[in-house]
Motif scaffolding. Sequence first.
Motif, PDB file in Angstrom:
ATOM      1  N   GLN A 101       0.833  -1.204   0.000  1.00  0.00           N
ATOM      2  CA  GLN A 101       0.000   0.000   0.000  1.00  0.00           C
ATOM      3  C   GLN A 101       0.868   1.254   0.000  1.00  0.00           C
ATOM      4  OE1 GLN A 101      -4.220  -1.221   1.960  1.00  0.00           O
ATOM      5  NE2 GLN A 101      -2.566  -1.039   3.442  1.00  0.00           N
ATOM      6  N   ARG A 102       1.945   1.243   0.798  1.00  0.00           N
ATOM      7  CA  ARG A 102       2.855   2.393   0.821  1.00  0.00           C
ATOM      8  C   ARG A 102       3.548   2.569  -0.527  1.00  0.00           C
ATOM      9  NH1 ARG A 102       4.223   0.351   5.858  1.00  0.00           N
ATOM     10  NH2 ARG A 102       6.238  -0.423   5.156  1.00  0.00           N
ATOM     11  N   ARG A 103       4.022   1.481  -1.097  1.00  0.00           N
ATOM     12  CA  ARG A 103       4.788   1.566  -2.347  1.00  0.00           C
ATOM     13  C   ARG A 103       3.932   1.912  -3.557  1.00  0.00           C
ATOM     14  NH1 ARG A 103       9.381  -3.237  -2.036  1.00  0.00           N
ATOM     15  NH2 ARG A 103      10.512  -2.328  -0.278  1.00  0.00           N
ATOM     16  N   THR A 104       2.667   1.528  -3.548  1.00  0.00           N
ATOM     17  CA  THR A 104       1.808   1.780  -4.705  1.00  0.00           C
ATOM     18  C   THR A 104       0.894   2.989  -4.526  1.00  0.00           C
ATOM     19  OG1 THR A 104       0.026   0.342  -3.903  1.00  0.00           O
ATOM     20  CG2 THR A 104       1.737  -0.679  -5.301  1.00  0.00           C
ATOM     21  N   GLY A 105       0.700   3.420  -3.289  1.00  0.00           N
ATOM     22  CA  GLY A 105      -0.250   4.495  -3.026  1.00  0.00           C
ATOM     23  C   GLY A 105      -1.690   4.037  -3.185  1.00  0.00           C
ATOM     24  N   ALA A 106      -1.902   2.732  -3.195  1.00  0.00           N
ATOM     25  CA  ALA A 106      -3.240   2.152  -3.369  1.00  0.00           C
ATOM     26  C   ALA A 106      -3.623   1.396  -2.098  1.00  0.00           C
ATOM     27  CB  ALA A 106      -3.244   1.209  -4.572  1.00  0.00           C
ATOM     28  N   ARG A 107      -4.910   1.156  -1.946  1.00  0.00           N
ATOM     29  CA  ARG A 107      -5.365   0.382  -0.789  1.00  0.00           C
ATOM     30  C   ARG A 107      -5.742  -1.025  -1.239  1.00  0.00           C
ATOM     31  NH1 ARG A 107     -10.627  -0.507  -1.009  1.00  0.00           N
ATOM     32  NH2 ARG A 107     -11.931   0.901  -2.216  1.00  0.00           N
ATOM     33  N   ALA A 108      -5.674  -1.945  -0.323  1.00  0.00           N
ATOM     34  CA  ALA A 108      -6.028  -3.334  -0.605  1.00  0.00           C
ATOM     35  C   ALA A 108      -7.527  -3.529  -0.434  1.00  0.00           C
ATOM     36  CB  ALA A 108      -5.274  -4.270   0.329  1.00  0.00           C
ATOM     37  N   SER A 109      -8.114  -4.231  -1.373  1.00  0.00           N
ATOM     38  CA  SER A 109      -9.509  -4.652  -1.292  1.00  0.00           C
ATOM     39  C   SER A 109      -9.488  -6.163  -1.116  1.00  0.00           C
ATOM     40  CB  SER A 109     -10.252  -4.262  -2.577  1.00  0.00           C
ATOM     41  OG  SER A 109     -11.546  -4.813  -2.581  1.00  0.00           O
ATOM     42  N   TRP A 110     -10.032  -6.651   0.006  1.00  0.00           N
ATOM     43  CA  TRP A 110      -9.908  -8.049   0.388  1.00  0.00           C
ATOM     44  C   TRP A 110     -11.084  -8.886  -0.075  1.00  0.00           C
ATOM     45  CZ3 TRP A 110      -5.502  -9.389   3.102  1.00  0.00           C
ATOM     46  CH2 TRP A 110      -4.782  -8.341   3.653  1.00  0.00           C
ATOM     47  N   GLN A 111     -10.803 -10.128  -0.387  1.00  0.00           N
ATOM     48  CA  GLN A 111     -11.852 -11.115  -0.607  1.00  0.00           C
ATOM     49  C   GLN A 111     -11.312 -12.484  -0.222  1.00  0.00           C
ATOM     50  OE1 GLN A 111     -12.296 -10.457  -4.958  1.00  0.00           O
ATOM     51  NE2 GLN A 111     -12.165 -12.669  -5.100  1.00  0.00           N
ATOM     52  N   GLN A 112     -12.217 -13.349   0.144  1.00  0.00           N
ATOM     53  CA  GLN A 112     -11.837 -14.693   0.559  1.00  0.00           C
ATOM     54  C   GLN A 112     -12.458 -15.692  -0.394  1.00  0.00           C
ATOM     55  OE1 GLN A 112     -12.342 -15.323   4.734  1.00  0.00           O
ATOM     56  NE2 GLN A 112     -12.145 -17.527   4.513  1.00  0.00           N
ATOM     57  N   GLY A 113     -11.803 -16.829  -0.550  1.00  0.00           N
ATOM     58  CA  GLY A 113     -12.343 -17.857  -1.426  1.00  0.00           C
ATOM     59  C   GLY A 113     -11.542 -19.129  -1.302  1.00  0.00           C
ATOM     60  N   SER A 114     -11.932 -20.097  -2.092  1.00  0.00           N
ATOM     61  CA  SER A 114     -11.181 -21.352  -2.097  1.00  0.00           C
ATOM     62  C   SER A 114      -9.960 -21.191  -2.996  1.00  0.00           C
ATOM     63  CB  SER A 114     -12.063 -22.499  -2.601  1.00  0.00           C
ATOM     64  OG  SER A 114     -12.340 -22.336  -3.977  1.00  0.00           O
ATOM     65  N   GLY A 115      -8.950 -21.992  -2.743  1.00  0.00           N
ATOM     66  CA  GLY A 115      -7.701 -21.885  -3.478  1.00  0.00           C
ATOM     67  C   GLY A 115      -7.851 -21.955  -4.971  1.00  0.00           C
ATOM     68  N   GLU A 116      -8.535 -22.970  -5.447  1.00  0.00           N
ATOM     69  CA  GLU A 116      -8.699 -23.171  -6.889  1.00  0.00           C
ATOM     70  C   GLU A 116      -9.413 -21.984  -7.538  1.00  0.00           C
ATOM     71  OE1 GLU A 116      -7.737 -25.768 -10.024  1.00  0.00           O
ATOM     72  OE2 GLU A 116      -7.311 -26.072  -7.910  1.00  0.00           O
ATOM     73  N   ALA A 117     -10.485 -21.515  -6.907  1.00  0.00           N
ATOM     74  CA  ALA A 117     -11.257 -20.390  -7.453  1.00  0.00           C
ATOM     75  C   ALA A 117     -10.437 -19.107  -7.453  1.00  0.00           C
ATOM     76  CB  ALA A 117     -12.547 -20.201  -6.661  1.00  0.00           C
TER      77      ALA A 117
END
Length: 147
Positions: free
Chosen positions: A58-74
């Motif tokens: 986030q510091r290096r890109t000046g962007a924020r993280a948008s999180w999501q969860q899921g299964s590995g394959e998906a």
Amino acid sequence: MKYPAILALCLLSACDALPRDPADTSARIAERKVFTVGLFEAGLAQDREVKALIALLQRRTGARASWQQGSGEALLQQLDDGRLDLALGRFRKNSPWKTEVAFGPPLRPAGAGDDPIELKAAMRNGENRWIMTVESASRAIARGAGK
């Protein structure tokens, strides 16, 4: 004599565009100020190295993280399709996905053996500028310098 100098200037000016992201991942992140992160496990959002990696990105890109969860394959399929920028999870060193996505260096040492399970980031293959950004941040976290 002046043609080699002109050629050298042209080549030098093209260096700024390297490494390239064919799908413009880094440019999109810079423009929209957000990158998407998929987590293989709910608890990973609280992992010390994961939190440090995301904070550093986030510091290096000046962007924020948008999180999501899921299964590995998906999640890995979404990554491969360009619908996800980063996937974080525990992967075997010899994961069958190693030819489909780009894995960053391990964030922390893994178990012993020929095929240890490692906590690391996965990125879309070919997005070399983004891959280099994540790899550099991952190495800093693994060394303890990014905290």
